[in-house]
Scaffold this active site. Structure first.
Site, short mmCIF file in Angstrom:
data_model
loop_
_atom_site.label_atom_id
_atom_site.label_comp_id
_atom_site.label_asym_id
_atom_site.label_seq_id
_atom_site.Cartn_x
_atom_site.Cartn_y
_atom_site.Cartn_z
N ASN A 211 0.74 -1.22 0.07
CA ASN A 211 0.00 0.07 0.04
C ASN A 211 0.92 1.23 0.21
O ASN A 211 2.10 1.28 0.08
CB ASN A 211 -0.87 -0.09 1.17
CG ASN A 211 -0.23 -0.20 2.54
OD1 ASN A 211 0.42 0.71 3.03
ND2 ASN A 211 -0.66 -1.05 3.30
N ASP A 279 -4.05 -7.20 4.80
CA ASP A 279 -4.83 -8.22 5.73
C ASP A 279 -4.62 -9.49 4.95
O ASP A 279 -4.95 -10.68 5.59
CB ASP A 279 -6.35 -7.91 5.34
CG ASP A 279 -6.67 -6.46 6.01
OD1 ASP A 279 -6.35 -6.27 7.28
OD2 ASP A 279 -7.32 -5.32 5.69
N PRO A 308 -2.04 -12.33 10.01
CA PRO A 308 -2.52 -12.35 11.44
C PRO A 308 -2.84 -11.10 11.85
O PRO A 308 -2.52 -10.08 11.19
CB PRO A 308 -1.15 -12.92 12.07
CG PRO A 308 0.08 -12.72 11.16
CD PRO A 308 -0.73 -12.82 9.85
N ASP A 309 -3.76 -11.10 12.72
CA ASP A 309 -4.31 -9.60 13.05
C ASP A 309 -3.46 -9.14 14.34
O ASP A 309 -3.63 -9.57 15.48
CB ASP A 309 -5.96 -9.85 13.27
CG ASP A 309 -6.65 -8.29 13.74
OD1 ASP A 309 -5.87 -7.35 14.10
OD2 ASP A 309 -7.66 -8.29 13.33
N ILE A 310 -2.51 -8.33 14.06
CA ILE A 310 -1.47 -7.94 14.96
C ILE A 310 -2.19 -7.06 16.26
O ILE A 310 -2.22 -7.45 17.45
CB ILE A 310 -0.25 -7.14 14.43
CG1 ILE A 310 0.44 -8.12 13.39
CG2 ILE A 310 0.71 -6.59 15.45
CD1 ILE A 310 1.37 -7.22 12.59
N LEU A 311 -3.13 -6.12 15.91
CA LEU A 311 -3.79 -5.30 16.71
C LEU A 311 -4.67 -6.12 17.44
O LEU A 311 -4.63 -6.01 19.00
CB LEU A 311 -4.51 -4.05 16.07
CG LEU A 311 -5.39 -3.54 16.92
CD1 LEU A 311 -4.47 -2.64 17.96
CD2 LEU A 311 -5.96 -2.27 16.22
N PHE A 328 -4.83 2.26 14.76
CA PHE A 328 -5.17 3.35 13.69
C PHE A 328 -6.38 2.85 12.87
O PHE A 328 -6.19 1.58 12.41
CB PHE A 328 -3.89 3.50 13.13
CG PHE A 328 -3.16 4.81 13.92
CD1 PHE A 328 -3.04 5.99 12.92
CD2 PHE A 328 -2.69 4.53 15.00
CE1 PHE A 328 -2.20 7.13 13.45
CE2 PHE A 328 -2.03 5.72 15.75
CZ PHE A 328 -1.71 6.81 15.03
N LYS A 342 -14.41 -0.50 14.40
CA LYS A 342 -13.01 -1.16 14.69
C LYS A 342 -12.58 -1.23 15.75
O LYS A 342 -11.95 -2.19 16.32
CB LYS A 342 -11.98 -0.37 13.64
CG LYS A 342 -10.75 -1.04 13.82
CD LYS A 342 -9.76 -0.53 12.76
CE LYS A 342 -8.51 -0.99 12.72
NZ LYS A 342 -7.60 -0.67 11.80
#
Length: 410
Positions: A211, A279, A308-311, A328, A342
């Site tokens: 991105n 993602d 993996p969803d780190i947050l 964020f 979120k």
């Protein structure tokens, strides 16, 4: 910063005109400038323009009867919180490194008892010359801060390192140097883990999914937290900006590498998830370059696997969860609504939301909404450094019990 003052020595190089922009930018940040204009600098900017912008007398003559009757070079050398040489020419670097004192600028540098910041600007060959390298090494060994010059095309037509850094970067460095002189640090003894920049998920050896994140906002926050005394571990995807002073940088590329680096860096008092993490990733990256236009064939099928969803992972740790977890949300529409969802979905304490449909990604400014259990705070558009400092101060208040009582999102 409203009571801070620098003594700005303007050297003789084409970049001297940018010193005027620096004076103006510092004034907007509440930092006043008193200026010494060298004989070489006067070939590029005038004493009148320097004086008009600084609101103070412009000094230039070592043997001025008026100034030296009161030992002007001594008073000047100690009248500011920080001495800044911008542009610092090869000649000024050489004089300072070797203790020369044959004009007002070099005499003031030799007489000062204040911190010194040099901002080099010169031809690439001069910057890379062995003598200049020795002088820079000597100055740094003496405790002088010497910024790295920028790289690019020069007025002489050559290309390479030696350009004056961007004025905003110089102003940021000056603010950081002044902040280091302040009293007790509210985040002293605290460990902050922060992610920044994009991730890259390889398709094959030459292509990847990514991105437009530049990392500038995350790096600014890392620097602001370090200024407040925190031990900062910055886990960063690939960016083209320098790591902030006083920050432990861990460089990664993929989301899985970022997750592993974050887990290795725990425990932490605060986790700030600024990175724009992909993602999804290609399920089976090719070991050779994909041929996208083979005759008689359509585009290759792209199979994706979830990253993996780190947050969310760190927000929901049963043991060792950071006291404060900040996420964020980069949105292009219904910013606040998406940010509220979120925060609840990820289980973090705060969400910093912004609209990235314009020039925010890669730009110098940001406009955010801070979402907490108390509601939504809309901050006005400001520079990313200003956003970073304001957020760092809020984090310090929260950790030290000066903020509003906090209830974690469910």
């Amino acid at each position: 910063m409203s009571s801070k003052r620098i003594l700005l020595i303007i050297g003789g190089g084409i970049a001297a005109y940018k010193s005027l922009e620096l004076i103006r930018m510092l004034a907007k940040r509440g930092i006043s400038s008193r200026c010494i204009l060298t004989a070489g600098g006067a070939n590029f900017v005038t004493p009148l323009s320097v004086s008009a912008l600084s609101g103070d007398k412009c000094y230039s003559n070592l043997f001025s009867l008026d100034d030296e009757a009161e030992m002007g070079h001594i008073e000047l050398s100690r009248s500011a919180d920080l001495l800044v040489i911008c542009p610092a020419t090869a000649d000024l670097l050489a004089k300072a490194a070797n203790g020369h004192a044959n004009d007002l600028a070099s005499t003031t540098l030799l007489a000062t008892d204040k911190p010194v910041l040099m901002v080099p600007a010169m031809n690439v060959r001069m910057w890379e010359h062995a003598a200049t390298k020795r002088n820079v090494e000597t100055l740094r060994g003496d405790g002088v801060d010497v910024m790295e010059p920028g790289t690019g095309a020069m007025a002489c037509g050559e290309f390479g390192p030696g350009r004056l850094p961007e004025v905003e970067a110089i102003a940021d460095e000056i603010e950081s140097a002044l902040a280091r002189q302040s009293g007790p640090k509210p985040l002293e003894g605290r460990h902050v883990l922060l992610t920044a920049g994009p991730t890259r998920e390889p398709l094959d050896p030459v292509r990847y999914l990514s991105n437009h994140s530049s990392g500038r906002q995350g790096y600014a926050i890392a620097g602001a937290l370090a200024e407040l005394g925190a031990q900062v571990t910055l886990v960063s995807g690939p960016v083209s900006i320098a790591s902030p002073r006083g920050v432990d940088l861990v460089s990664v590329e993929t989301a899985r590498e970022m997750m592993a680096a974050c887990e290795a860096a725990l425990p932490a008092d605060v986790f700030v998830s600024v990175a724009a993490v992909a993602d999804w990733r290609p399920s089976s990256p090719a070991d050779r370059k994909l041929k996208l236009k083979d005759e008689g064939k359509g585009p290759p099928a792209l199979s994706l696997s979830e990253n993996p969803d780190i947050l969310s992972t760190i927000s929901r740790l049963e043991k060792g969860r950071p006291q404060l977890v900040v996420g964020f949300a980069a949105e292009t529409d219904t910013v606040e609504e998406n940010a509220l969802r979120k925060r609840a979905r990820k289980g973090c304490d705060w969400i910093v939301a912004n609209d990235v449909s314009g020039d925010v990604m890669g730009g110098a400014d940001n406009e955010i909404a801070l979402v907490t259990d108390a509601g939504v705070e809309n901050w006005p558009r400001m520079g990313k450094t200003a956003v970073a400092r304001r957020l760092a101060e809020r984090i310090a208040e929260d950790l030290n019990g000066k903020g509003k009582p906090r209830i974690a999102a469910e």
